[in-house]
Write an enzyme that holds these catalytic residues in place. Structure first.
Site, short mmCIF file in Angstrom:
data_model
loop_
_atom_site.label_atom_id
_atom_site.label_comp_id
_atom_site.label_asym_id
_atom_site.label_seq_id
_atom_site.Cartn_x
_atom_site.Cartn_y
_atom_site.Cartn_z
N PRO A 2 9.39 1.94 3.11
CA PRO A 2 10.63 1.15 2.86
C PRO A 2 10.74 1.30 1.15
O PRO A 2 9.74 1.10 0.49
CB PRO A 2 10.47 -0.38 3.08
N GLU A 3 11.89 1.93 0.70
CA GLU A 3 12.15 2.05 -0.84
C GLU A 3 13.47 1.04 -1.06
O GLU A 3 13.86 0.34 0.10
CB GLU A 3 12.55 3.69 -1.04
#
Length: 276
Positions: A2-3
């Site tokens: 997850p960014e």
DNA sequence: ATTGAATCCTGGTCGC
DNA sequence: TGCGACCAGGATTCAA
């Protein structure tokens, strides 16, 4: 992994589903997820109500009505799940919050890299890790001049520098590869060796790519699913990430995968040449 | 000050 | 089929 766009998607989903809920019980199955004293963490959140959920780069900020803020970082594979029954959680669920509406909010993390930490509300931005973050895309602090200044004092590769959260925050391995492809910059180019044109292009590409990814609900790769259990759709718009051996959408040559700064890196060797 | 290496973890993959 | 070895990878810590 997850960014920023994925974390923002999670934030929005959780805001709809758990804001206003009171924590009635907490089960912690794996203590190392919690930074600091586990008993204090539990005691401080019992009976507390979630008022709103913020975000700084890849950090989620759960604000509670009793003055505490839970800082949560998903790292590699962390995610939140909302279920009606505890029995629906598998062995990778490490923290379970019982909510006043009868549902359960769980933190699941196969690799156990994620962290949760409780701090007095308002002091979260003073945490060493958060205070050191560089400006994030789509905010007034993120300017082309800030990017230029940040890159000018780094000799290491632009790929490694984009992954380093001190210059620009919120990018991870996926979006770093994508924005470099968009900007026709070689991942191994020294950060302080970009041309003025490349700097301008990269600056814009970062903003554009992050915005498009947020609009698409993030990228779903491997285990990442947002809090609603829905999948983001941005993976359909990735041009190079995990497209090794496929044709470059721009020039038709084969996308290569190499290792830069210890990270798998996808790029087109033909239209992302090193500066001479 | 910057930079690189080691560290944390487990599921997946590879070779035999 | 099974098993050991190896790998990915974000952020932190430590050493240089």
């Amino acid at each position: 992994m997850p960014e920023l766009p994925e974390v923002e998607t999670v934030r929005r989903g959780l805001t709809k589903s758990v804001v206003g809920q009171t924590i009635t019980e907490i089960e912690i199955r794996y203590f190392k997820i919690i930074v600091g004293n586990v008993q204090e963490f539990r005691d401080r959140l019992l009976g507390a109500t979630i008022t709103d959920i913020g975000r700084r780069a890849k950090y989620l900020l759960f604000h509670f009505d009793n003055g505490w803020t839970m800082v949560s970082h998903l790292r590699m594979e962390g995610r939140y799940q909302l279920r009606a029954e505890k029995s629906e959680f598998d062995k990778h669920v490490h923290v379970i919050f019982s909510l006043s509406n009868g549902q359960y909010l769980a933190y699941r993390d196969v690799r156990k890299f994620g962290k949760m930490q409780l701090v007095p509300r308002g002091s979260e931005l003073n945490l060493k890790s958060i205070a050191a973050l560089g400006p994030e895309p789509l905010t007034p602090e993120y300017t082309s001049e800030a990017l230029r200044a940040g890159l000018s004092e780094r000799r290491k590769s632009i790929k490694a520098t984009l992954l380093d959260q001190h210059v620009v925050s919120g990018l991870g391995n996926i979006y770093a590869d994508e924005v470099l492809w968009q900007s026709r910059i070689n991942p191994q180019e020294p950060a302080n060796n970009l041309s003025a044109t490349q700097l301008t292009t990269l600056y814009q590409a970062i903003n554009t790519e992050i915005k498009r990814a947020i609009d698409a609900g993030g990228t779903t790769v491997h285990s990442y699913v947002n809090a609603d259990g829905q999948k983001g759709t941005f993976q359909g718009q990735l041009q190079v990430y995990q497209h090794t051996g496929e044709a470059c959408p721009r020039c038709g040559n084969s996308i290569a995968k190499i290792k830069v700064a210890g990270r798998g890196t996808h790029y087109c060797p033909v239209c992302q040449p090193l500066n001479s």
